[in-house]
Design a protein around this motif. Structure first.
Motif, PDB file in Angstrom:
ATOM      1  N   THR A 171       0.823  -1.217   0.000  1.00 46.73           N
ATOM      2  CA  THR A 171       0.000   0.000   0.000  1.00 46.73           C
ATOM      3  C   THR A 171       0.857   1.267   0.000  1.00 46.73           C
ATOM      4  O   THR A 171       0.323   2.371   0.072  1.00 46.73           O
ATOM      5  CB  THR A 171      -0.920   0.035   1.241  1.00 46.73           C
ATOM      6  OG1 THR A 171      -0.118   0.153   2.421  1.00 46.73           O
ATOM      7  CG2 THR A 171      -1.795  -1.215   1.315  1.00 46.73           C
ATOM      8  N   GLY A 172       2.186   1.114  -0.053  1.00 48.69           N
ATOM      9  CA  GLY A 172       3.063   2.281  -0.027  1.00 48.69           C
ATOM     10  C   GLY A 172       3.320   2.797   1.378  1.00 48.69           C
ATOM     11  O   GLY A 172       3.669   3.952   1.578  1.00 48.69           O
ATOM     12  N   THR A 173       3.152   1.920   2.365  1.00 50.64           N
ATOM     13  CA  THR A 173       3.367   2.290   3.762  1.00 50.64           C
ATOM     14  C   THR A 173       4.643   1.620   4.272  1.00 50.64           C
ATOM     15  O   THR A 173       4.912   0.466   3.952  1.00 50.64           O
ATOM     16  CB  THR A 173       2.169   1.857   4.627  1.00 50.64           C
ATOM     17  OG1 THR A 173       0.980   2.473   4.093  1.00 50.64           O
ATOM     18  CG2 THR A 173       2.330   2.281   6.072  1.00 50.64           C
ATOM     19  N   LEU A 174       5.406   2.372   5.056  1.00 53.08           N
ATOM     20  CA  LEU A 174       6.661   1.866   5.589  1.00 53.08           C
ATOM     21  C   LEU A 174       6.740   2.193   7.077  1.00 53.08           C
ATOM     22  O   LEU A 174       6.460   3.322   7.481  1.00 53.08           O
ATOM     23  CB  LEU A 174       7.840   2.510   4.856  1.00 53.08           C
ATOM     24  CG  LEU A 174       9.254   2.170   5.330  1.00 53.08           C
ATOM     25  CD1 LEU A 174       9.536   0.679   5.153  1.00 53.08           C
ATOM     26  CD2 LEU A 174      10.277   3.000   4.561  1.00 53.08           C
ATOM     27  N   TYR A 175       7.091   1.207   7.872  1.00 53.24           N
ATOM     28  CA  TYR A 175       7.280   1.388   9.308  1.00 53.24           C
ATOM     29  C   TYR A 175       8.757   1.171   9.623  1.00 53.24           C
ATOM     30  O   TYR A 175       9.328   0.154   9.236  1.00 53.24           O
ATOM     31  CB  TYR A 175       6.443   0.393  10.114  1.00 53.24           C
ATOM     32  CG  TYR A 175       4.970   0.490   9.826  1.00 53.24           C
ATOM     33  CD1 TYR A 175       4.206   1.506  10.387  1.00 53.24           C
ATOM     34  CD2 TYR A 175       4.342  -0.433   8.998  1.00 53.24           C
ATOM     35  CE1 TYR A 175       2.848   1.599  10.128  1.00 53.24           C
ATOM     36  CE2 TYR A 175       2.989  -0.343   8.733  1.00 53.24           C
ATOM     37  CZ  TYR A 175       2.252   0.676   9.301  1.00 53.24           C
ATOM     38  OH  TYR A 175       0.910   0.757   9.044  1.00 53.24           O
ATOM     39  N   LEU A 176       9.354   2.112  10.331  1.00 54.03           N
ATOM     40  CA  LEU A 176      10.755   2.002  10.727  1.00 54.03           C
ATOM     41  C   LEU A 176      10.870   2.107  12.241  1.00 54.03           C
ATOM     42  O   LEU A 176      10.230   2.970  12.847  1.00 54.03           O
ATOM     43  CB  LEU A 176      11.581   3.127  10.104  1.00 54.03           C
ATOM     44  CG  LEU A 176      11.704   3.155   8.587  1.00 54.03           C
ATOM     45  CD1 LEU A 176      12.344   4.458   8.143  1.00 54.03           C
ATOM     46  CD2 LEU A 176      12.508   1.967   8.099  1.00 54.03           C
ATOM     47  N   ALA A 177      11.688   1.265  12.837  1.00 52.90           N
ATOM     48  CA  ALA A 177      12.035   1.353  14.262  1.00 52.90           C
ATOM     49  C   ALA A 177      13.554   1.502  14.298  1.00 52.90           C
ATOM     50  O   ALA A 177      14.273   0.580  13.935  1.00 52.90           O
ATOM     51  CB  ALA A 177      11.576   0.121  15.018  1.00 52.90           C
ATOM     52  N   LEU A 178      14.030   2.684  14.699  1.00 57.34           N
ATOM     53  CA  LEU A 178      15.445   3.017  14.609  1.00 57.34           C
ATOM     54  C   LEU A 178      15.999   3.383  15.977  1.00 57.34           C
ATOM     55  O   LEU A 178      15.301   3.969  16.798  1.00 57.34           O
ATOM     56  CB  LEU A 178      15.631   4.206  13.663  1.00 57.34           C
ATOM     57  CG  LEU A 178      14.991   4.060  12.277  1.00 57.34           C
ATOM     58  CD1 LEU A 178      15.016   5.387  11.541  1.00 57.34           C
ATOM     59  CD2 LEU A 178      15.697   2.982  11.484  1.00 57.34           C
ATOM     60  N   SER A 179      17.272   3.068  16.198  1.00 54.55           N
ATOM     61  CA  SER A 179      17.940   3.412  17.449  1.00 54.55           C
ATOM     62  C   SER A 179      19.345   3.911  17.168  1.00 54.55           C
ATOM     63  O   SER A 179      20.002   3.425  16.251  1.00 54.55           O
ATOM     64  CB  SER A 179      18.036   2.192  18.369  1.00 54.55           C
ATOM     65  OG  SER A 179      16.762   1.771  18.764  1.00 54.55           O
TER      66      SER A 179
END
Length: 172
Positions: free
Chosen positions: A113-121
């Protein structure tokens, strides 16, 4: 409550802030967007400005502790021309000082769907007195088409946290 060096009398966060309303069409054309979380859930003696997205560590934070920046970002509207994504932790006072938290694919990393989830540290950091902000830059499209998703009931919301992880003298 977590503890480090047998200390349990401090909160684990120096900052926890979320984005409650989405920021529509803020990048995608190479524009650098500063992540501005509009709701502070917790802040210690440091200062977070909900109108600029700038976190300023105070003297007690600078001298006593090591911290880690944790950023969750939800993006929508990514299309095939959105090729590159860069997320940086940026030091305001020394514009050449920044940490790249993510640099890589934009659209190809997104879901169907063109959605991106990022979890960054970030790595563990001790601070100078410089304020920090999080910058998001997506390029490849002729116009800004990417939205940073606010708290919309999704499992991952856009959030900026600073966590106390130890003592700055290296005794973790």
């Amino acid at each position: 409550m977590p503890f480090i060096n047998n200390q349990t009398n401090f909160p684990p966060y120096a900052l926890s802030a979320i984005l409650t309303s989405s920021a529509a069409n803020v990048t995608g054309d190479g524009t650098i967007y500063t992540l501005i979380c509009d709701t502070v859930q917790y802040v210690s003696t440091a200062d977070y400005d909900t109108s600029t997205g700038i976190w300023t560590p105070t003297a007690d934070i600078i001298t006593a502790n090591a911290y880690q920046f944790n950023i969750n970002i939800a993006l929508s509207g990514l299309i095939v021309t959105n090729t590159d994504l860069k997320v940086t932790l940026f030091s305001i006072a020394a514009s050449s000082n920044f940490i790249v938290l993510y640099q890589g694919a934009a659209f190809t990393a997104a879901d169907s769907t063109g959605t991106l989830y990022l979890a960054l540290s970030s790595p563990a950091l001790s601070f100078s007195s410089s304020p920090f902000q999080v910058n998001i830059q997506i390029s490849g499209n002729a116009s800004a088409n990417v939205t940073v998703i606010g708290n919309s009931g999704l499992p991952i919301t856009t959030e900026f946290c600073v966590s106390k992880i130890g003592i700055a003298n290296g005794a973790y």
